[in-house]
Write an enzyme that holds these catalytic residues in place. Structure first.
Site, PDB file in Angstrom:
ATOM      1  N   LYS A 111       0.833  -1.208   0.000  1.00 23.97           N
ATOM      2  CA  LYS A 111       0.000   0.000   0.000  1.00 23.97           C
ATOM      3  C   LYS A 111       0.864   1.253   0.000  1.00 23.97           C
ATOM      4  O   LYS A 111       0.536   2.237  -0.656  1.00 23.97           O
ATOM      5  CB  LYS A 111      -0.963  -0.016   1.177  1.00 23.97           C
ATOM      6  CG  LYS A 111      -2.042  -1.050   0.922  1.00 23.97           C
ATOM      7  CD  LYS A 111      -3.129  -1.049   1.958  1.00 23.97           C
ATOM      8  CE  LYS A 111      -4.134  -2.138   1.615  1.00 23.97           C
ATOM      9  NZ  LYS A 111      -4.532  -2.927   2.765  1.00 23.97           N
ATOM     10  N   LYS A 194      -7.871 -14.816 -11.672  1.00 25.50           N
ATOM     11  CA  LYS A 194      -9.127 -15.072 -10.986  1.00 25.50           C
ATOM     12  C   LYS A 194      -9.966 -13.807 -10.941  1.00 25.50           C
ATOM     13  O   LYS A 194      -9.462 -12.707 -11.129  1.00 25.50           O
ATOM     14  CB  LYS A 194      -8.858 -15.629  -9.598  1.00 25.50           C
ATOM     15  CG  LYS A 194      -8.172 -14.696  -8.657  1.00 25.50           C
ATOM     16  CD  LYS A 194      -8.122 -15.319  -7.272  1.00 25.50           C
ATOM     17  CE  LYS A 194      -7.848 -14.251  -6.245  1.00 25.50           C
ATOM     18  NZ  LYS A 194      -7.822 -14.718  -4.891  1.00 25.50           N
ATOM     19  N   LYS A 197     -11.952  -7.752  -7.524  1.00 27.34           N
ATOM     20  CA  LYS A 197     -12.702  -6.500  -7.435  1.00 27.34           C
ATOM     21  C   LYS A 197     -12.126  -5.462  -8.375  1.00 27.34           C
ATOM     22  O   LYS A 197     -12.812  -4.740  -9.055  1.00 27.34           O
ATOM     23  CB  LYS A 197     -12.601  -5.937  -6.023  1.00 27.34           C
ATOM     24  CG  LYS A 197     -13.585  -6.540  -5.073  1.00 27.34           C
ATOM     25  CD  LYS A 197     -13.447  -5.939  -3.687  1.00 27.34           C
ATOM     26  CE  LYS A 197     -14.196  -6.824  -2.700  1.00 27.34           C
ATOM     27  NZ  LYS A 197     -13.801  -6.696  -1.330  1.00 27.34           N
TER      28      LYS A 197
END
Ligand code: TYM
Length: 329
Positions: A111, A194, A197
């Site tokens: 992050k 896969k 989001k």
């Protein structure tokens, strides 16, 4: 009775990948264990949502999980910020968490690298808050996807450290948990990987019919097999995997045979897949929309969860304060 805790970030809508992964496991766990499921809205503040977004996101995920079958009678379902005890426990746990170990966490490094302008202290202490979420209910098991394993390892470390410092066995050391059988990994529609989001390759439970058709029709394919019974390339294999979870076995067999005899028409396969996804989603989508606008029901669920969660959280906090040495005058 095993105690299970799991937190759900209020970001983004549930997609089929979540449904056949975490959600399916939650539905099974709530029948077998004493489960605490909460919406991690304190955690979501690290990205600074606006007040309106914060509330809407919490309401949306709550409605989606309830519509998917999370049962407020079977499990304790609550909103993290309704349990201020967890914030106090985090403050206490912060005293024995060290800068070096927090800085080395993979999710923190990721992050910090992606958002160098927002490396806030909340991001750094995210694993401490997560540990507090878990140990405040003395969880024995925490269901985890791959990306949460390190955070759970930190939880175990913080809980054991507390026990060592205060020479106690107070905190249960939680284990990560997964049902033995391999879950079907739901692929995205972009030919690889896969469903996720942020990848822009997902089909969401709230998607309407038109957007499902559009997404499926745009899915990556190729020019078709030229040899009978040839290996399927990944993009095609993915469409079949999706079909296996939403379509009837007859449909899967029909298109598999067509593929094997080189007669497959991907347009037909996609049309069928889109209709079957629509049929699968429809009842859940209707429930999401109904629950989302049912203020009274949502309030009831959240209040019930808050009361139940408060019982174990306040007990833990009282005992932890005592162990640390806070004494009433
Ligand atoms: P997140 O949003 O990535 O995932 C939500 C929860 O689902 C679990 N999970 C799974 N469980 C079983 N089987 C799977 N295949 C599967 N995939 C995902 C995740 O581990 C998670 O529990 N940081 C956390 C949120 C959080 C949390 C917590 C989780 C905050 N406090 C305390 C557990 C306990 C996260 O980003 O989860």
């Amino acid at each position: 009775m095993e105690i299970v805790v799991s937190g759900i970030r209020p970001t983004g809508n549930l997609h089929l990948g979540n449904y056949f992964g975490a959600v399916k496991n939650f539905l099974r766990m709530q029948k077998e264990f004493n489960c605490y499921f909460f919406i991690a809205d304190y955690h979501s503040l690290t990205t600074h949502p606006t007040p309106v977004n914060l509330h809407d996101n919490v309401r949306q995920v709550l409605a989606e999980y309830l519509a998917s079958g999370l049962d407020p009678e079977a499990a304790t379902i609550y909103v993290q910020s309704d349990l201020p005890e967890v914030a106090e426990l985090t403050l206490l746990m912060n005293m024995n968490s060290y800068l070096g170990e927090l800085e080395r966490t993979t999710s923190f490094k990721d992050k910090a690298r992606k958002h160098p302008d927002n490396v806030n202290a909340g991001l750094l202490t995210y694993p401490v808050l997560m540990a507090s979420d878990i140990i405040i209910h003395q969880a024995t098991k925490v269901p985890v996807g791959k990306d949460q394993e390190q955070n759970l390892e930190m939880t175990r470390k913080f809980a054991s450290r507390f026990n060592r410092i205060y020479n106690t066995e107070y905190f249960t050391i939680p284990q990560s948990f997964n049902y033995g059988e391999a879950l079907v990994k739901i692929p995205g529609l972009d030919g690889s990987g896969k469903m996720g989001k942020s990848e822009g390759n997902g089909i969401f439970l709230v998607d309407d019919e038109e957007s499902i058709r559009k997404k499926v029709m745009k899915a990556v394919t190729d020019s078709g097999p030229t040899e009978p019974n040839s290996m399927m390339p990944e993009a095609i294999r993915n469409l079949f995997t999706l079909m296996e979870v939403v379509s009837t076995p007859d449909t899967v067999t029909y298109f598999t045979d067509k593929y094997n005899s080189c007669e497959i028409r991907y347009g037909d396969l996609k049309k069928q897949l889109a209709e079957d996804i629509i049929k699968f989603n429809a009842p859940i989508r209707e429930k999401i929309l109904a629950i989302r606008s049912d203020e009274a029901y949502l309030r009831k669920v959240v209040n019930m969860g808050k009361e139940k969660a408060h019982i174990s959280a306040s007990k833990t906090l009282r005992e932890v304060r005592e162990i640390i040495g806070f004494k009433p005058f």
